[in-house]
Write an enzyme that holds these catalytic residues in place. Structure first.
Site, PDB file in Angstrom:
ATOM      1  N   GLU A 172       0.976  -1.097  -0.003  1.00  0.00           N
ATOM      2  CA  GLU A 172      -0.070  -0.060   0.073  1.00  0.00           C
ATOM      3  C   GLU A 172       0.947   1.163   0.097  1.00  0.00           C
ATOM      4  OE1 GLU A 172      -3.054  -0.256   2.914  1.00  0.00           O
ATOM      5  OE2 GLU A 172      -3.509  -2.252   2.822  1.00  0.00           O
TER       6      GLU A 172
HETATM    7  C1  XIL Z   1      -8.812   2.586   2.754  1.00  0.00           C
HETATM    8  C2  XIL Z   1      -9.485   3.145   1.371  1.00  0.00           C
HETATM    9  O1  XIL Z   1      -8.448   3.338   0.431  1.00  0.00           O
HETATM   10  C3  XIL Z   1     -10.553   3.879   1.630  1.00  0.00           C
HETATM   11  O2  XIL Z   1     -11.162   4.215   0.303  1.00  0.00           O
HETATM   12  C4  XIL Z   1     -11.457   3.640   2.756  1.00  0.00           C
HETATM   13  O3  XIL Z   1     -12.096   4.552   3.135  1.00  0.00           O
HETATM   14  C5  XIL Z   1     -10.666   3.294   3.913  1.00  0.00           C
HETATM   15  O4  XIL Z   1      -9.791   2.374   3.650  1.00  0.00           O
HETATM   16  N1  XIL Z   1      -5.127   0.105   5.140  1.00  0.00           N
HETATM   17  C6  XIL Z   1      -5.753  -0.700   4.278  1.00  0.00           C
HETATM   18  C7  XIL Z   1      -6.616  -0.393   3.361  1.00  0.00           C
HETATM   19  O5  XIL Z   1      -5.465  -1.869   4.446  1.00  0.00           O
HETATM   20  O6  XIL Z   1      -7.844  -1.098   3.279  1.00  0.00           O
HETATM   21  C8  XIL Z   1      -7.341   1.129   3.535  1.00  0.00           C
HETATM   22  O7  XIL Z   1      -7.937   1.497   2.637  1.00  0.00           O
HETATM   23  C9  XIL Z   1      -6.018   1.909   3.811  1.00  0.00           C
HETATM   24  C10 XIL Z   1      -5.123   1.662   5.062  1.00  0.00           C
END
Ligand code: XIL
Length: 364
Positions: free
Chosen positions: A274
């Site tokens: 991420e």
């Molecule tokens: C985030 C999404 O990008 C957003 O659109 C949503 O509102 C909240 O979640 N860690 C994770 C992801 O594992 O699932 C998250 O994604 C960001 C932080």
């Protein structure tokens, strides 16, 4: 007698007669193409589709759907609990199938995300009056249905997401508070069993979290979770390192590399899942800031390159500031991604291209 250059090349034999190398700059080659040349499975991105503005944004989709750019897509939301099981035992796979269909049309893989997490749960889970037994049954039912529906179309599942506090203890969630730490091990056990039933044992099982990219208590706790799973004879294949960093505060190359090597030494794969590097305050687009941000991206990507093939790939948590999750989650923060809000590549993009080619950073 004078030869033309072409004739001279022909007379000199096949080595010189080879066509000139295509004149791509790094941007034309694409980050996924470069990542795969470096032995990675992919350079990927999260995408928050369907049902959002980006779903119909032609300029956005042109970048997303180009397999030279991205060899992997992670659904940012579509496979989460609240979307896949909005009411108890009522499943909706529309969003997840949409992402898989789009990715497969372009030869892109999908990291399926996620099965068990504290956030983005359905109301029936949050508001239920559960016992350990009844909530364990809900978790098992969810895992079996979702895992078996998407099946081998998933490269991997983030089975449990963000289970730990910074001090390495389990964080509060309806799962932990009701079931205790067994929920963590049971989630992996159920995912393993669900896959075995459909002969899909090659789908990888991951634990995914942030704050585990550098040495410390939280990374040590991940090692302990892996050891406990092994003690119970439950499979885990990889650790997802979210890598949500702040400009100027990215863990060093040495720290990121040694932490990855620690998980790899346990026999696991690792992936950067991420990656984004946010500015904690404006301005987001001045030259000095973007240069530091490029350095931060370069460091993180280099750590995966230097960790070797067991660091399987790098995924950014969306590629553009136009649709980044950051401003919605961290008030006043932004500019975190490798393309800006008008979808132009930023210095960070070129820094990643350098890192993937093992070159010194030309923009840092
Ligand atoms: C985030 C999404 O990008 C957003 O659109 C949503 O509102 C909240 O979640 N860690 C994770 C992801 O594992 O699932 C998250 O994604 C960001 C932080």
């Amino acid at each position: 007698m004078r030869f033309s250059l072409a004739t001279a090349a022909l007379l000199a034999g096949p080595a010189l007669a080879a066509p000139p190398a295509p004149r791509h700059d790094d941007k034309d080659v694409g980050l996924n193409a470069l990542a795969q040349r470096a032995g990675k499975l992919w350079f990927g991105t999260a995408a928050d589709i369907p049902g959002t503005d980006e779903t119909t944004d032609a300029a956005y989709l042109k970048i997303l759907e180009n397999p030279a750019n991205f060899g992997e897509i992670t659904p940012a939301n579509a496979m989460k609990f609240m979307y896949t099981e909005p009411e108890q035992n009522v499943f909706n796979y529309t969003g997840g199938d949409y992402v898989l269909n789009l990715a497969e049309r372009h030869g892109q893989r999908v990291r399926c995300h996620n099965l068990v997490w504290a956030s983005q749960l359905s109301d029936f889970v949050n508001n239920g009056n559960w016992t350990k037994e009844s909530l364990t049954a809900v978790m098992r039912n969810h895992i079996f249905h979702v895992v078996q529906h998407f099946g081998r179309r998933c490269y991997s599942w983030d089975v449990v997401n963000e289970a730990l506090n910074g001090d390495g203890t389990f964080s509060s969630s309806i799962w932990y508070d009701t079931i205790g730490e067994d929920y963590f091990y049971l989630a992996f056990q159920y995912a393993q069993e669900a896959l075995a039933e459909i002969h899909a044992n090659d789908v990888k099982l991951y634990y995914n979290d942030y704050g585990i990219e550098n040495p410390g208590t939280k990374a040590d706790a991940v090692h302990n979770l892996v050891k406990e799973l092994r003690k119970r004879d439950i499979r885990i294949d990889g650790i997802g390192l979210e890598s949500h960093f702040e400009v100027g505060f990215t863990p060093s190359l040495q720290d990121q590399l040694s932490t990855k090597q620690g998980y790899i030494a346990l026999g696991l794969d690792v992936a950067i899942t991420e990656l984004d590097v946010r500015f904690t305050q404006a301005p987001y687009y001045d030259a000095a800031g973007e240069k530091q941000q490029a350095q931060d991206y370069y460091t993180s990507v280099s750590s995966c390159i230097e960790a070797g093939p067991k660091c399987i790939g790098i995924t950014v948590w969306d590629f553009d500031d136009k649709y980044s999750w950051v401003p919605y989650t961290f008030a006043g923060q932004g500019g975190a991604d490798i393309y800006n809000a008008t979808l132009q590549a930023k210095p960070a993009y070129y820094a990643i291209a350098d890192a993937l080619q093992g070159k010194a950073c030309s923009v840092c």
